[in-house]
Write an enzyme that holds these catalytic residues in place. Structure first.
Site, PDB file in Angstrom:
ATOM      1  N   HIS A 164       0.799  -1.357  -0.012  1.00  0.00           N
ATOM      2  CA  HIS A 164       0.102  -0.014  -0.120  1.00  0.00           C
ATOM      3  C   HIS A 164       0.876   1.358  -0.073  1.00  0.00           C
ATOM      4  CE1 HIS A 164      -3.208  -2.835   1.223  1.00  0.00           C
ATOM      5  NE2 HIS A 164      -2.355  -3.043   2.021  1.00  0.00           N
ATOM      6  N   GLU A 298       9.452   8.728 -16.929  1.00  0.00           N
ATOM      7  CA  GLU A 298       8.000   9.219 -17.238  1.00  0.00           C
ATOM      8  C   GLU A 298       7.585   8.864 -18.581  1.00  0.00           C
ATOM      9  OE1 GLU A 298       7.179  13.394 -15.435  1.00  0.00           O
ATOM     10  OE2 GLU A 298       9.415  13.033 -14.981  1.00  0.00           O
ATOM     11  N   TYR A 325     -10.504 -13.106 -45.837  1.00  0.00           N
ATOM     12  CA  TYR A 325      -9.558 -11.698 -45.648  1.00  0.00           C
ATOM     13  C   TYR A 325     -10.530 -10.663 -45.759  1.00  0.00           C
ATOM     14  CZ  TYR A 325      -6.718  -7.963 -46.941  1.00  0.00           C
ATOM     15  OH  TYR A 325      -6.106  -6.843 -46.920  1.00  0.00           O
TER      16      TYR A 325
HETATM   17  N1  ARG Z   1      -2.422  -4.038 -48.628  1.00  0.00           N
HETATM   18  C1  ARG Z   1      -3.112  -5.177 -48.095  1.00  0.00           C
HETATM   19  C2  ARG Z   1      -3.146  -5.702 -46.577  1.00  0.00           C
HETATM   20  O1  ARG Z   1      -2.375  -5.231 -45.883  1.00  0.00           O
HETATM   21  C3  ARG Z   1      -2.740  -6.382 -48.853  1.00  0.00           C
HETATM   22  C4  ARG Z   1      -3.692  -7.471 -49.121  1.00  0.00           C
HETATM   23  C5  ARG Z   1      -4.764  -7.043 -49.921  1.00  0.00           C
HETATM   24  N2  ARG Z   1      -5.817  -7.982 -50.462  1.00  0.00           N
HETATM   25  C6  ARG Z   1      -6.797  -7.381 -51.345  1.00  0.00           C
HETATM   26  N3  ARG Z   1      -7.723  -8.547 -51.570  1.00  0.00           N
HETATM   27  N4  ARG Z   1      -7.231  -6.291 -51.096  1.00  0.00           N
HETATM   28  O2  ARG Z   1      -4.042  -6.168 -46.158  1.00  0.00           O
END
Ligand code: ARG
Length: 467
Positions: A164, A298, A325
């Site tokens: 503490h 800091e 993706y």
């Molecule tokens: N610049 C993109 C990234 O960082 C690369 C992959 C792009 N892929 C796509 N299908 N647009 O993710």
């Protein structure tokens, strides 16, 4: 129309597009301003892919040769600052590929066979991060070494241990420093563990579903030093949990740094006066001529905020993404880059600062003497004489009260005064009530007794010598 889509990206992606991107959209979608940092990984990944394409017969040996020569020239151009990065080519991948094609023609256009930027970028980030992990491990070892070296000189230096932030029990300053060594050692373990999952190959996943070309993924993995393959193509191109793990490691490590930085700030304040920092790690004030401020410590504490913030950013980036993706993932790079840069600089500067730290043992000892830090020892003494702990606790509270009333330390109470507090307190209580007596008594494994601390220092030294 140009026959080379990569050479004329102003009209976007293919014949399908009838108008150019607006300048704003171009700027908004481009990542080349920051992801060019991946260029070495991008070239390395492309060369491994090309070599495999040649060995399974998808491109000729002459194509492979041309690709290698083109990439060597590109690497040279980038290193010397002559490479012209183009915003309209969006990212590092398209910039390098377009330049390759400009340099070597059709061989360059064949490089992308069986590959997508989706598995390419995931590969690049993993390769890059693996390299950064391997640069970070020695920095983690260096800060531990700096702490162990300082600890080695201060095994017998007594400071008040706090709970503490109130004086609790005397501890060895070395023991206190070694607490941080334990933390950084665990950080290093965490990082090594995360590396195993960073070090897997996405290439071959292509856009999302894998590819119909007979790629030899294992060959590419071997060539790039990956320990295994990402075994599901959808997962390979989309998940960034390896970056999250790294970022979590970095956040925990920065929190450890921040706690140490906070103590350094406290210890250097006049009210503690436990240490002094070398001038090169302090700054002055523009108005108060007497000031020497621990700005570096800091800032290390403050920069923890941005690293933890990046972890939150990356988690949030990932959380709503459907498979596979999504362009969202392009946003993983800046936080990751900044995390690495911040952590590297912070570890380096903290290690240096610790090396230049001046310890003031007298001030530490004075502070330890002020807070009745050996009260527990007196209670333990009474327990060893047969008193139940709760009764001993109560008796010692009276002793502290008596000492407070006289403005003295427990060790300064006379034998008569102590006897008056409890008849079981004999002449042999005196050594128990000293700071050193208390510190030496805590000989349990992991305790602050100097022989325990020395054992631990030796173990750390052996581990760090092998690191
Ligand atoms: N610049 C993109 C990234 O960082 C690369 C992959 C792009 N892929 C796509 N299908 N647009 O993710």
């Amino acid at each position: 129309m140009s026959s080379d889509p990569l050479a004329n990206k102003a009209h976007a992606w293919s014949a399908l597009f009838s108008e150019p991107m607006s300048e704003l959209v171009k700027r908004y979608t481009a990542s080349v301003g920051f992801d060019r940092r991946l260029w070495q990984a991008d070239i390395q990944g492309s060369l491994a892919h090309a070599q495999m394409l040649a060995s399974v017969g998808l491109i000729s040996a002459a194509d492979l040769d041309a690709i290698r020569q083109g990439m060597a020239q590109i690497a040279d151009e980038i290193e010397s600052g002559r490479f012209e990065w183009k915003l309209e080519l969006e990212d590092v991948h398209l910039n390098i590929e377009a330049r390759l094609t400009a340099l070597v023609g059709d061989a360059g256009k064949r490089l992308h066979t069986g590959r997508s930027r989706n598995d390419q970028v995931a590969t690049d980030v993993r390769l890059w991060l693996r390299g950064e992990i391997d640069r970070l491990q020695p920095l983690l070892a260096a800060i531990q070494r700096a702490l162990v070296t300082l600890a080695d000189a201060h095994v017998e230096t007594v400071m008040p241990g706090f709970t503490h932030l109130q004086v609790a029990q005397p501890v060895s300053f070395a023991h206190h420093l070694l607490a941080y060594v334990e933390m950084f050692a665990r950080d290093s373990e965490r990082l090594a563990d995360a590396r195993r999952r960073v070090n897997r190959l996405p290439l071959g996943a292509a856009a999302l579903a894998g590819t119909s070309y007979p790629l030899d993924r294992a060959q590419v993995a071997r060539e790039l030093g990956f320990e295994g393959l990402c075994e599901n193509s959808l997962d390979a191109v989309s998940d960034r949990d390896f970056a999250l793990e790294f970022s979590a490691f970095a956040s925990i490590c920065m929190v450890h740094v921040s706690r140490l930085a906070e103590e350094i700030v406290l210890w250097m304040s006049q009210n503690f006066g436990f240490i002094d920092l070398a001038d090169r790690y302090c700054t002055g004030s523009s108005i108060m001529p007497q000031k020497r401020n621990p700005d570096v410590a800091e800032l290390a504490r403050g920069k923890t905020g941005r690293v933890v913030g990046h972890l939150m950013g990356l988690l949030t980036l990932m959380k709503g993404q459907p498979l596979a993706y999504n362009k969202d993932n392009q946003e993983d790079k800046e936080p990751l880059f900044d995390t690495v840069d911040t952590l590297c600089d912070t570890l380096r500067i903290m290690a240096e600062m610790i090396e230049g730290l001046r310890v003031k043992p007298d001030a530490m000892e004075r502070a330890a003497r002020r807070g009745y830090a050996t009260a527990t020892d007196l209670a333990d003494y009474l327990v060893k004489k047969g008193l139940p702990f709760r009764d001993a606790h109560e008796a010692v509270a009276h002793a502290v009260k008596a000492a407070l009333a006289r403005g003295v330390d427990l060790a300064e109470l006379t034998p008569a005064e102590l006897q008056a507090i409890h008849p079981l307190i004999g002449a042999d209580a005196a050594p128990v009530l000293t700071l050193r007596g208390s510190m030496h008594a805590r000989g349990v494994v992991g305790g602050t007794a100097p022989e325990q601390v020395r054992t631990r220092i030796a173990a750390h030294q052996a581990r760090l010598a092998a690191a």
